[in-house]
Scaffold this motif. Sequence first.
Motif, PDB file in Angstrom:
ATOM      1  N   PHE A 157       5.698  12.077   1.963  1.00 53.77           N
ATOM      2  CA  PHE A 157       4.256  12.190   2.161  1.00 53.77           C
ATOM      3  C   PHE A 157       3.516  11.123   1.358  1.00 53.77           C
ATOM      4  O   PHE A 157       2.517  10.577   1.810  1.00 53.77           O
ATOM      5  CB  PHE A 157       3.765  13.588   1.784  1.00 53.77           C
ATOM      6  CG  PHE A 157       3.887  14.564   2.904  1.00 53.77           C
ATOM      7  CD1 PHE A 157       2.866  14.712   3.815  1.00 53.77           C
ATOM      8  CD2 PHE A 157       5.027  15.320   3.060  1.00 53.77           C
ATOM      9  CE1 PHE A 157       2.975  15.605   4.859  1.00 53.77           C
ATOM     10  CE2 PHE A 157       5.157  16.216   4.104  1.00 53.77           C
ATOM     11  CZ  PHE A 157       4.129  16.359   4.999  1.00 53.77           C
ATOM     12  N   ALA A 158       4.018  10.857   0.149  1.00 50.51           N
ATOM     13  CA  ALA A 158       3.364   9.842  -0.682  1.00 50.51           C
ATOM     14  C   ALA A 158       3.427   8.484  -0.008  1.00 50.51           C
ATOM     15  O   ALA A 158       2.470   7.720  -0.021  1.00 50.51           O
ATOM     16  CB  ALA A 158       4.012   9.790  -2.058  1.00 50.51           C
ATOM     17  N   LEU A 159       4.567   8.217   0.627  1.00 48.94           N
ATOM     18  CA  LEU A 159       4.747   6.943   1.306  1.00 48.94           C
ATOM     19  C   LEU A 159       3.768   6.802   2.457  1.00 48.94           C
ATOM     20  O   LEU A 159       3.234   5.722   2.715  1.00 48.94           O
ATOM     21  CB  LEU A 159       6.186   6.861   1.837  1.00 48.94           C
ATOM     22  CG  LEU A 159       6.846   5.505   1.740  1.00 48.94           C
ATOM     23  CD1 LEU A 159       7.008   5.102   0.296  1.00 48.94           C
ATOM     24  CD2 LEU A 159       8.199   5.546   2.444  1.00 48.94           C
ATOM     25  N   ALA A 160       3.511   7.932   3.133  1.00 45.70           N
ATOM     26  CA  ALA A 160       2.613   7.887   4.284  1.00 45.70           C
ATOM     27  C   ALA A 160       1.171   7.653   3.851  1.00 45.70           C
ATOM     28  O   ALA A 160       0.383   7.078   4.587  1.00 45.70           O
ATOM     29  CB  ALA A 160       2.718   9.183   5.071  1.00 45.70           C
ATOM     30  N   PHE A 161       0.827   8.120   2.631  1.00 54.61           N
ATOM     31  CA  PHE A 161      -0.578   8.067   2.225  1.00 54.61           C
ATOM     32  C   PHE A 161      -0.842   7.123   1.074  1.00 54.61           C
ATOM     33  O   PHE A 161      -1.954   7.043   0.600  1.00 54.61           O
ATOM     34  CB  PHE A 161      -1.058   9.458   1.818  1.00 54.61           C
ATOM     35  CG  PHE A 161      -1.377  10.315   2.992  1.00 54.61           C
ATOM     36  CD1 PHE A 161      -2.536  10.113   3.705  1.00 54.61           C
ATOM     37  CD2 PHE A 161      -0.512  11.305   3.387  1.00 54.61           C
ATOM     38  CE1 PHE A 161      -2.823  10.891   4.790  1.00 54.61           C
ATOM     39  CE2 PHE A 161      -0.797  12.092   4.473  1.00 54.61           C
ATOM     40  CZ  PHE A 161      -1.955  11.885   5.173  1.00 54.61           C
ATOM     41  N   ILE A 162       0.207   6.464   0.598  1.00 51.63           N
ATOM     42  CA  ILE A 162       0.013   5.665  -0.609  1.00 51.63           C
ATOM     43  C   ILE A 162      -1.099   4.649  -0.356  1.00 51.63           C
ATOM     44  O   ILE A 162      -1.233   4.109   0.735  1.00 51.63           O
ATOM     45  CB  ILE A 162       1.341   4.971  -1.008  1.00 51.63           C
ATOM     46  CG1 ILE A 162       1.372   4.713  -2.503  1.00 51.63           C
ATOM     47  CG2 ILE A 162       1.542   3.661  -0.279  1.00 51.63           C
ATOM     48  CD1 ILE A 162       1.935   5.848  -3.283  1.00 51.63           C
ATOM     49  N   ALA A 163      -1.908   4.447  -1.386  1.00 47.68           N
ATOM     50  CA  ALA A 163      -3.115   3.644  -1.200  1.00 47.68           C
ATOM     51  C   ALA A 163      -2.745   2.215  -0.829  1.00 47.68           C
ATOM     52  O   ALA A 163      -2.247   1.466  -1.661  1.00 47.68           O
ATOM     53  CB  ALA A 163      -3.935   3.670  -2.473  1.00 47.68           C
ATOM     54  N   LYS A 164      -2.979   1.867   0.425  1.00 44.34           N
ATOM     55  CA  LYS A 164      -2.814   0.475   0.815  1.00 44.34           C
ATOM     56  C   LYS A 164      -4.069  -0.273   0.395  1.00 44.34           C
ATOM     57  O   LYS A 164      -5.110   0.325   0.169  1.00 44.34           O
ATOM     58  CB  LYS A 164      -2.651   0.381   2.330  1.00 44.34           C
ATOM     59  CG  LYS A 164      -1.271   0.811   2.789  1.00 44.34           C
ATOM     60  CD  LYS A 164      -1.217   0.845   4.297  1.00 44.34           C
ATOM     61  CE  LYS A 164      -0.028   1.651   4.756  1.00 44.34           C
ATOM     62  NZ  LYS A 164      -0.322   2.455   5.938  1.00 44.34           N
ATOM     63  N   LYS A 165      -3.939  -1.590   0.317  1.00 38.15           N
ATOM     64  CA  LYS A 165      -5.136  -2.368  -0.012  1.00 38.15           C
ATOM     65  C   LYS A 165      -6.158  -2.169   1.087  1.00 38.15           C
ATOM     66  O   LYS A 165      -5.800  -2.100   2.267  1.00 38.15           O
ATOM     67  CB  LYS A 165      -4.761  -3.847  -0.105  1.00 38.15           C
ATOM     68  CG  LYS A 165      -4.326  -4.217  -1.501  1.00 38.15           C
ATOM     69  CD  LYS A 165      -3.927  -5.662  -1.551  1.00 38.15           C
ATOM     70  CE  LYS A 165      -3.073  -5.905  -2.766  1.00 38.15           C
ATOM     71  NZ  LYS A 165      -2.211  -7.059  -2.598  1.00 38.15           N
ATOM     72  N   LYS A 180      -7.898  -7.168   2.558  1.00 45.40           N
ATOM     73  CA  LYS A 180      -6.856  -7.742   3.395  1.00 45.40           C
ATOM     74  C   LYS A 180      -7.410  -8.905   4.216  1.00 45.40           C
ATOM     75  O   LYS A 180      -6.798  -9.968   4.311  1.00 45.40           O
ATOM     76  CB  LYS A 180      -6.348  -6.657   4.342  1.00 45.40           C
ATOM     77  CG  LYS A 180      -4.848  -6.479   4.304  1.00 45.40           C
ATOM     78  CD  LYS A 180      -4.500  -5.466   5.341  1.00 45.40           C
ATOM     79  CE  LYS A 180      -3.194  -4.799   5.053  1.00 45.40           C
ATOM     80  NZ  LYS A 180      -3.005  -3.647   5.929  1.00 45.40           N
ATOM     81  N   GLN A 181      -8.587  -8.650   4.799  1.00 46.50           N
ATOM     82  CA  GLN A 181      -9.175  -9.694   5.644  1.00 46.50           C
ATOM     83  C   GLN A 181      -9.530 -10.928   4.825  1.00 46.50           C
ATOM     84  O   GLN A 181      -9.312 -12.062   5.266  1.00 46.50           O
ATOM     85  CB  GLN A 181     -10.415  -9.144   6.344  1.00 46.50           C
ATOM     86  CG  GLN A 181     -10.046  -8.403   7.620  1.00 46.50           C
ATOM     87  CD  GLN A 181     -11.244  -7.803   8.286  1.00 46.50           C
ATOM     88  OE1 GLN A 181     -12.325  -7.780   7.723  1.00 46.50           O
ATOM     89  NE2 GLN A 181     -11.046  -7.310   9.485  1.00 46.50           N
ATOM     90  N   LYS A 223      -5.921 -17.437   3.248  1.00 49.62           N
ATOM     91  CA  LYS A 223      -4.645 -18.030   3.634  1.00 49.62           C
ATOM     92  C   LYS A 223      -4.869 -19.040   4.763  1.00 49.62           C
ATOM     93  O   LYS A 223      -4.343 -20.159   4.735  1.00 49.62           O
ATOM     94  CB  LYS A 223      -3.705 -16.917   4.110  1.00 49.62           C
ATOM     95  CG  LYS A 223      -2.341 -16.975   3.440  1.00 49.62           C
ATOM     96  CD  LYS A 223      -1.499 -15.851   3.984  1.00 49.62           C
ATOM     97  CE  LYS A 223      -0.235 -15.686   3.206  1.00 49.62           C
ATOM     98  NZ  LYS A 223       0.473 -14.476   3.623  1.00 49.62           N
ATOM     99  N   ALA A 224      -5.663 -18.605   5.749  1.00 51.61           N
ATOM    100  CA  ALA A 224      -5.917 -19.479   6.895  1.00 51.61           C
ATOM    101  C   ALA A 224      -6.619 -20.761   6.448  1.00 51.61           C
ATOM    102  O   ALA A 224      -6.289 -21.862   6.910  1.00 51.61           O
ATOM    103  CB  ALA A 224      -6.774 -18.732   7.922  1.00 51.61           C
TER     104      ALA A 224
END
Lengths: 334, 343
Positions: free
Chosen positions: B292-300, B305-306, B312-313
């Motif tokens: 469950f932690a993996l499913a909800f772990i705080a992504k950036k 991200k953008q 990068k571009a």
Amino acid sequence: MQKREKENKQSNTNGQAAAVKRPKFNKDKFRKFMLGTKERQGFLKVFCIYALLICIGFIYLNPILHMISRSFMSLNDLLDSSVNWIPSAIDLSNYAQAAKSMDFWRSLGMSIIIAGVPTICNLISCAVIGYGLARFEFPGRNVVIGIILFTFILPTQITMISTYLLYTNMGIIGTLWAFVLPSLLGMGINAPIFILIFWQFFRQVPKVLIEAAQIDGAGYLKSFFKISLPSAAPAIITVSLFSFVWYWNESYLTELYVSGVKVKTGWTSLVIQLDNFATNYNSYAQTATGGATRLNESINMAGTMLSVLPLMLMYFILQRYFVESIDRTGITGE
Amino acid sequence: MSKKLSKEEKKNRKKVKPGRLAKREAMVGIAFISPWIIGALMFLVYPLAMSFWYSLNNIRITPLGQFFNYVGIGNFTQILMVDTEFPLELADYVISTIVSVPVIVVFALMIAIMLNQDIKGRGVFRLIFFLPVIIVSGPILGMLNAEGAGSVTAIDIQAITNAVEETLPKSIAEPISDLFENMITILWYSGVQILIFLSSLQKIDRSMYEAAKIDGGSGWECFWKITLPTIKPMILLNCVYTIVYISNNDQNAIIELIKNSMFSGTKEKGYGYASAIAWLYSFVVLLIVGLFALAFIAKKDVYAKQVKKAKKAHKKELREIKRVGRRSARHAKKREREQAKQH
């Protein structure tokens, strides 16, 4: 854009019609009333929310209402299929029998001791540990917090058996020490939560305050007792209430450590009495009435009611502290 | 005091060895948490190590004392290969947990959102929804279930379960019909979660919704774009809390199994056998929490991200421009040389 213009036109014509005719039933107004505007909530939405909440609330309370109504029923009411919710006459003999078979007053007193003494120990140890984590910088502090979090997730069963043997070797199995000792050392039931609550709280106490006290000559202990502890009153209330409730409701560990699984020690609690209600009742019925009365649903429910009643009373008297506790603990992040 | 302060300032300015005050503070801090350290050694590290040792042994308790008989992984093979009790219970537990945790959390979120609206009597509803947290305990729940108070009499649950079982294959239908049968139990487990959601919902800044509304966002969009991302950490917290609660609950069959095998008198069972079950069980619980932690772990968050992508571009573009510049310079030189040769 076209659509909006159309709408405008429509509302214009509607408005003109309303101005000219003034009908009793204004469609536009009605729609606004039902669906709501940007400022006001619509009637339909509010109605739906209330209906849903009341329905779910009823389902929530259903077992408790069922329990209360059944506990007052006499045997005739139970057998009569026309009696569904409200008993024809209030029958208190169920309560008398259940109370006698549970040995109510003695069990109640022991429940209070079993829940109360570890709660006080929990309070002392968790406050001290939480203060230590929040106030002081020392190497390995984050590791300690990590381990505390981990112990919350780790099932108690994994350490239960060896702890049981440890207590047996120490000779404290079947005494209250088996609960008091771990809670004094910050390892009681759900102690990680309480430590984190205190940690959160003491972090919010401004450091300047403590430094000022230190300049005035207060030592570490004095600044803990005189400044930090009084400002953590909400945390103290929360921790003591929840610790009390959780120790009260804990039947598994109480049975294992304090009251004994196979060989009974003197200790017991209301919840454990309820767990063994059938055997208790049968032994009571045989000695008291010669096995004349049989265990029925009403007596079962009366027994359940009796073991829940003290906590329910406490909840309704102190409900403000219970319900607001989650806000206060800062678990949702400040 | 001034000496001390200056020392602290020095410490802040550049990282040198900790000063005397810092050292003393650290000592006092360790003194404050020393109860926990002793407790952790006594009731966490020692029992963990011992229970691992027990799980590799066959232990027999006689009036003369405890006899340990090293059997290696014998207990584990006995549990998993010979006895069928534990694997069956474990499969039940895993399926019911994975099904009921999302149900409890989503239900709690729904109730919290409803209570967060501008309604009267919020306090009363909060009181009702939190009541089970206070009174719920294994024996009481068992008693209520045994007397048929655990199901809703007003709703014909049998009809629902029958309908589900007819339309869906058996392996999917069973957990769902279980869900309906234990509806109240599941609802009762969501008291704390509702309050956690509610208090985090009330902390969301109102002006965010107002801004969204001015930009023409509907309530539905506001929920997905504002509410949900803000309370995402709370969802994870509630998932973990629910899993821990379900796993440590008295009603759990596996816990009962551990206790029974602890005190059973048969030859192969006993403390060692029970320890082995406890280890396997804990491993599975931690695995589910991890899942469950993996499913909800705080992504950036999306914006960061953008920004990163754009950067990068941009860098790539710069590189490309440089490369083109170099290439054209090279070409120009080449042409020059060729022209020089021709001349």
